[in-house]
Design an enzyme around this catalytic site. Sequence first.
Site, PDB file in Angstrom:
ATOM      1  CE  LYS A  74      -3.784   2.191   2.626  1.00 35.06           C
ATOM      2  NZ  LYS A  74      -4.695   2.069   3.787  1.00 35.06           N
ATOM      3  CB  SER A 149      -8.023   4.004   2.760  1.00 34.04           C
ATOM      4  OG  SER A 149      -7.188   3.358   3.700  1.00 34.04           O
ATOM      5  CB  SER A 173      -8.449   1.137   5.560  1.00 34.97           C
ATOM      6  OG  SER A 173      -9.174   2.314   5.399  1.00 34.97           O
TER       7      SER A 173
HETATM    8  N1  GLN Z   1     -13.199   4.876   6.408  1.00 33.22           N
HETATM    9  C1  GLN Z   1     -12.451   5.351   7.526  1.00 33.22           C
HETATM   10  C2  GLN Z   1     -11.983   6.764   7.274  1.00 33.22           C
HETATM   11  O1  GLN Z   1     -12.324   7.286   6.275  1.00 33.22           O
HETATM   12  C3  GLN Z   1     -11.299   4.423   7.838  1.00 33.22           C
HETATM   13  C4  GLN Z   1     -10.120   4.610   6.977  1.00 33.22           C
HETATM   14  C5  GLN Z   1      -8.981   3.741   7.377  1.00 33.22           C
HETATM   15  O2  GLN Z   1      -9.149   2.729   8.066  1.00 33.22           O
HETATM   16  N2  GLN Z   1      -7.788   4.132   6.972  1.00 33.22           N
HETATM   17  O3  GLN Z   1     -11.300   7.343   8.048  1.00 33.22           O
END
Ligand code: GLN
Length: 486
Positions: A74, A149, A173
């Site tokens: 990632k 994400s 995410s």
């Molecule tokens: N959807 C959550 C956010 O927008 C979690 C994102 C994540 O776990 N990096 O913050």
Amino acid sequence: MHNHTLRELADLLSQRKISATELAQGYLDRIGESDLNAYLHVDAELTLAQAANADQRIARNDTTLLTGIPIAHKDIFVTRDWRSTAGSKMLENYTSPFDATVVEQFRAAGMVTLGKLNCDEFAMGSSNENSFFGPVKNPWDKRAIPGGSSGGSAAAVAAGLAPAATATDTGGSIRQPASHCGVTGIKPTYGRVSRFGMIAFASSLDQGGPIARTADDCALLLNAMTGFDPRDSTSLPRDPEDFTRNLAEDLTGLRIGLPREYFGPGLASDVEQAIRAALKEYEKLGATLVDISLPKTELSIPVYYVIAPAEASSNLSRFDGVRYGFRASDYTDLSDMYRKTRAEGFGDEVKRRILVGAYVLSHGYYDAYYLQAQKIRRLIAQDFQDAFKQCDVIMGPVTPTVAWDLGDKADDPVANYLADIFTLSTSLAGLPGMSIPCGFGQGDKNGKRPVGLQLIGNYFEEAKLLNVAHRFQMVTDWHARRPAGV
Ligand code: GLN
């Protein structure tokens, strides 16, 4: 080749049926042909040099089980050789002077880096639509989001563009994209995986973990990526563990807690059906279902969306045009340079979080929002401890619906936040959580949309989660299904 699990690839490599170089080249070819936008940076020369190195190790028998197997990272993990963008214009041309600990660990094990994977900008999002470099498409249905994400990580594994990928989970995410792309992912207990070199979003929540095809593969990857790191102040000093040690253990007598709050009216019926069918499988495996309650579930959204932005506003202050990455080209003085750099370098969602974060931390609002959120966070963690008195593992959906269409919620941040309802509390409590494929929901002749089953364990119980996941994967084949054409 691209449909093998890590264990199968390890066998092929050790029996010299394939070389690390052939394997890497095979994946590079597939990546070159893909239109999913899963990768942000690929450099065949660098990858093949690592593969040649792995082949030399194999020839010398100086190997680990993972030597010669490709992996992609990632783009939130910094790498010395590939660019590290965090999905942001701010870091569009940034190269790190060092590798993240996780990247180092996989290199030390002899894994071969395929490149860097697309993600939401600074890991903020649930659909991968917040990437400066454009969204990733879901390989099951290219009209759908891959989840965020870590959308690039999940899509790459699902589409056979990498046999394994790193990802990070701050509020879901790893689990969400794994669920939407029909692959397996685990977010370990907070502090298990080093955050050194993981570009910070919300430091008290950020946690790295693997995405792969199977629970067995995730266990192998966790073996390499966990461990104490003195360079991360919240890394936990734990003895090394073999996460594969009890994968096949019998599940007779396992008590599965089903939180009432996870099966309410907000849950789409197609997702619920797939989850209930999976629970039936578990009953056949000897488990019993227990009704439990996590009463603060609903509060996890406001609590998370106060705490995470607060930490983000602080972490992202370093992107000021002086130290890293992008700087606006046209400015009058220092303040103007800061202002324009941040106005031009950050996307809308990141700006929204910085503003919310600065607001809830400001004098007069700190007590009302930030402090209050911290108190409720403590109660959320307590909910889980109460629940674990009645059950060994908690199960439920990962997301309320299957993947939605690209663009559908793009202008509605709150609709995106609501999709996090089943993953945020685990993160706020710092518990390990996992997603495994368990069926398909609504789709049509042009595409299927996968459903993931969420498994939540108590602190440090990754090995148990992997065992519970692996037993399911021994008797079902959801994890082995492939999108059309893959
Ligand atoms: N959807 C959550 C956010 O927008 C979690 C994102 C994540 O776990 N990096 O913050």
